[in-house]
Design an enzyme around this catalytic site. Sequence first.
Site, PDB file in Angstrom:
ATOM      1  N   ARG A   1      66.606  29.296  36.418  1.00 42.06           N
ATOM      2  CA  ARG A   1      66.802  30.168  37.447  1.00 42.06           C
ATOM      3  C   ARG A   1      67.701  31.266  37.439  1.00 42.06           C
ATOM      4  O   ARG A   1      67.689  32.201  38.173  1.00 42.06           O
ATOM      5  CB  ARG A   1      67.111  29.359  38.668  1.00 42.06           C
ATOM      6  CG  ARG A   1      67.257  29.929  39.818  1.00 42.06           C
ATOM      7  CD  ARG A   1      67.285  28.916  41.169  1.00 42.06           C
ATOM      8  NE  ARG A   1      67.645  27.577  41.174  1.00 42.06           N
ATOM      9  CZ  ARG A   1      68.616  27.192  41.370  1.00 42.06           C
ATOM     10  NH1 ARG A   1      69.965  27.970  41.593  1.00 42.06           N
ATOM     11  NH2 ARG A   1      68.989  25.905  41.120  1.00 42.06           N
TER      12      ARG A   1
ATOM     13  N   TYR B   1      53.221  49.353  51.904  1.00 42.34           N
ATOM     14  CA  TYR B   1      52.404  48.421  51.528  1.00 42.34           C
ATOM     15  C   TYR B   1      52.255  47.429  52.661  1.00 42.34           C
ATOM     16  O   TYR B   1      53.368  47.038  53.269  1.00 42.34           O
ATOM     17  CB  TYR B   1      52.851  47.738  50.283  1.00 42.34           C
ATOM     18  CG  TYR B   1      52.070  46.197  50.075  1.00 42.34           C
ATOM     19  CD1 TYR B   1      50.879  46.189  49.977  1.00 42.34           C
ATOM     20  CD2 TYR B   1      52.932  45.018  49.960  1.00 42.34           C
ATOM     21  CE1 TYR B   1      50.168  44.917  49.860  1.00 42.34           C
ATOM     22  CE2 TYR B   1      52.289  44.140  49.694  1.00 42.34           C
ATOM     23  CZ  TYR B   1      50.865  43.973  49.654  1.00 42.34           C
ATOM     24  OH  TYR B   1      50.165  42.593  49.455  1.00 42.34           O
TER      25      TYR B   1
ATOM     26  N   ASP C   1      60.414  52.350  46.159  1.00 42.38           N
ATOM     27  CA  ASP C   1      59.270  51.438  45.552  1.00 42.38           C
ATOM     28  C   ASP C   1      58.564  52.542  44.641  1.00 42.38           C
ATOM     29  O   ASP C   1      57.701  53.199  45.185  1.00 42.38           O
ATOM     30  CB  ASP C   1      58.435  50.730  46.789  1.00 42.38           C
ATOM     31  CG  ASP C   1      57.418  49.874  46.268  1.00 42.38           C
ATOM     32  OD1 ASP C   1      56.996  50.194  45.139  1.00 42.38           O
ATOM     33  OD2 ASP C   1      57.079  48.995  47.046  1.00 42.38           O
TER      34      ASP C   1
ATOM     35  N   LYS D   1      51.450  45.161  39.021  1.00 40.33           N
ATOM     36  CA  LYS D   1      50.557  46.358  38.971  1.00 40.33           C
ATOM     37  C   LYS D   1      50.564  47.009  37.547  1.00 40.33           C
ATOM     38  O   LYS D   1      50.444  46.213  36.630  1.00 40.33           O
ATOM     39  CB  LYS D   1      50.974  47.259  40.140  1.00 40.33           C
ATOM     40  CG  LYS D   1      51.008  46.467  41.511  1.00 40.33           C
ATOM     41  CD  LYS D   1      49.839  45.903  41.815  1.00 40.33           C
ATOM     42  CE  LYS D   1      49.704  45.220  43.050  1.00 40.33           C
ATOM     43  NZ  LYS D   1      50.924  44.443  43.866  1.00 40.33           N
TER      44      LYS D   1
HETATM   45  O1  P1T Z   1      52.059  41.709  45.411  1.00 41.88           O
HETATM   46  P1  P1T Z   1      53.539  41.639  44.713  1.00 41.88           P
HETATM   47  O2  P1T Z   1      53.805  41.654  43.268  1.00 41.88           O
HETATM   48  O3  P1T Z   1      54.309  40.668  45.664  1.00 41.88           O
HETATM   49  O4  P1T Z   1      54.098  43.098  45.292  1.00 41.88           O
HETATM   50  C1  P1T Z   1      54.129  43.803  46.787  1.00 41.88           C
HETATM   51  C2  P1T Z   1      54.034  45.228  46.639  1.00 41.88           C
HETATM   52  C3  P1T Z   1      55.006  45.990  46.866  1.00 41.88           C
HETATM   53  N1  P1T Z   1      54.892  47.390  46.809  1.00 41.88           N
HETATM   54  C4  P1T Z   1      54.170  47.784  46.603  1.00 41.88           C
HETATM   55  C5  P1T Z   1      53.924  49.439  46.660  1.00 41.88           C
HETATM   56  C6  P1T Z   1      52.784  47.377  46.556  1.00 41.88           C
HETATM   57  O5  P1T Z   1      51.569  47.882  46.335  1.00 41.88           O
HETATM   58  C7  P1T Z   1      52.790  45.794  46.621  1.00 41.88           C
HETATM   59  C8  P1T Z   1      51.717  45.082  46.440  1.00 41.88           C
HETATM   60  N2  P1T Z   1      50.236  45.696  46.874  1.00 41.88           N
HETATM   61  C9  P1T Z   1      49.116  44.923  46.743  1.00 41.88           C
HETATM   62  C10 P1T Z   1      48.778  43.919  46.490  1.00 41.88           C
HETATM   63  C11 P1T Z   1      47.893  46.181  47.005  1.00 41.88           C
HETATM   64  O6  P1T Z   1      46.725  45.751  46.666  1.00 41.88           O
HETATM   65  O7  P1T Z   1      48.203  47.079  47.608  1.00 41.88           O
END
Ligand code: P1T
Length: 384
Positions: free
Chosen positions: A52, A104, A176, A201
């Site tokens: 962790r 998001y 972000d 992503k």
């Molecule tokens: O899904 P996660 O890994 O927890 O990430 C969140 C997140 C944070 N910032 C941006 C710009 C994002 O696009 C996302 C996650 N977005 C999607 C799952 C989507 O389909 O837009």
Amino acid sequence: MAKSKDLDFDTKVIHVGGDPDPVTGSIMPPIHQTSTYVQKAPGVHYGYEYTRSHNPTRDRLEECLASLENAKFCLVTSSGMAAVSLILHTAPKGANIVCGDDVYGGTNRLMRTVFDKQIDFTFVDTTDLKKVEQSLKDKKPYLLWLETPTNPLLKVSDIQKISKLCKKYKALLVVDNTFMSPYFQRPLDLGADLVVHSVTKYLNGHSDVVGGAMMTNNKNLHEKLWYLQNSMGPSQSPFDSWLVLRGLKTLAIRMQRHEENAIKVVKYLEGHKKVEKVIYPGLKSHPQHSLAKKQMSGFGGMITFYIKGGLKDARSFLKKVKVFKLAESLGGVESLSNHPGIMTHASVPLEMRKKLGISDTLIRLSVGIESPKDLIADLEQALK
Ligand code: P1T
């Protein structure tokens, strides 16, 4: 091996954090799939106590990701939202935070319905510098949260100018950078204090890992975030870290192909009679096109467009696409389609969605790296 700061991006993605295993010489890093580490005597160990807190495979990934954003420090988390949560947890009780109005859906939900008990959030259109300055003046926020380009409307905000304003009003600037990846945009170089990613992503790129990352040159902030991560627990697993290290190796060529394909798809959609409007930062018609050209080294693989008609037409299109699989997420090698209003941004209040333009006819495409001919043929049959 040259120092990582002297290497080009395309070399960094392959080599930084990737030194051969010193014990066996294996070219690929081992997966240290362990929860704990033996100690020679209480408190006397090899630098690792518990996964962790630290893990050698995750350390390698953090080293590579830090170098890609020109950062000294990086922390990798179990999801993008875990990273967002840790950052929000650094805010003092009763703090103000200013956030872009188009982010998001999960980030918007986390701020409005989870952290709202201890933080006061203000959502502003960050493409408007006057509004940004006014909000900094009025709210004296702990931090300003920027997505650029935004999800899903691809609005572009001026990181450099906003960072100057943030310094003037003593607010941290968090960017972000999920949509561009460090291949096309490096916010720390433009004055941001902290970069956050959904590693899920483009960075991983193969839709088989959920992860997050935070990169900074601010040691104090990094140490605060590590303390929170270690105390709260959202560290990434060794195997997922290893998968991301593997996916990262092709980031540079994937991003090139995502963009090439996106430009072809944009050109096709723009000329189609069933398409009302296409949004892409690379288009001259994009309201912040010249800023996008200046601040990013490419325009990326995300496109949004309004289909003509109503919800029925959007649903019909999304049912018919075959290569553009209908799914949440983005940035993988495969093309995806999404209806933000019903899917990724359903948790954003209707009034807010209406004001922004996240309507029934808005469709978001994550353009993959398949043959552009097949992608366009797929759109053609679905729009018919
Ligand atoms: O899904 P996660 O890994 O927890 O990430 C969140 C997140 C944070 N910032 C941006 C710009 C994002 O696009 C996302 C996650 N977005 C999607 C799952 C989507 O389909 O837009």
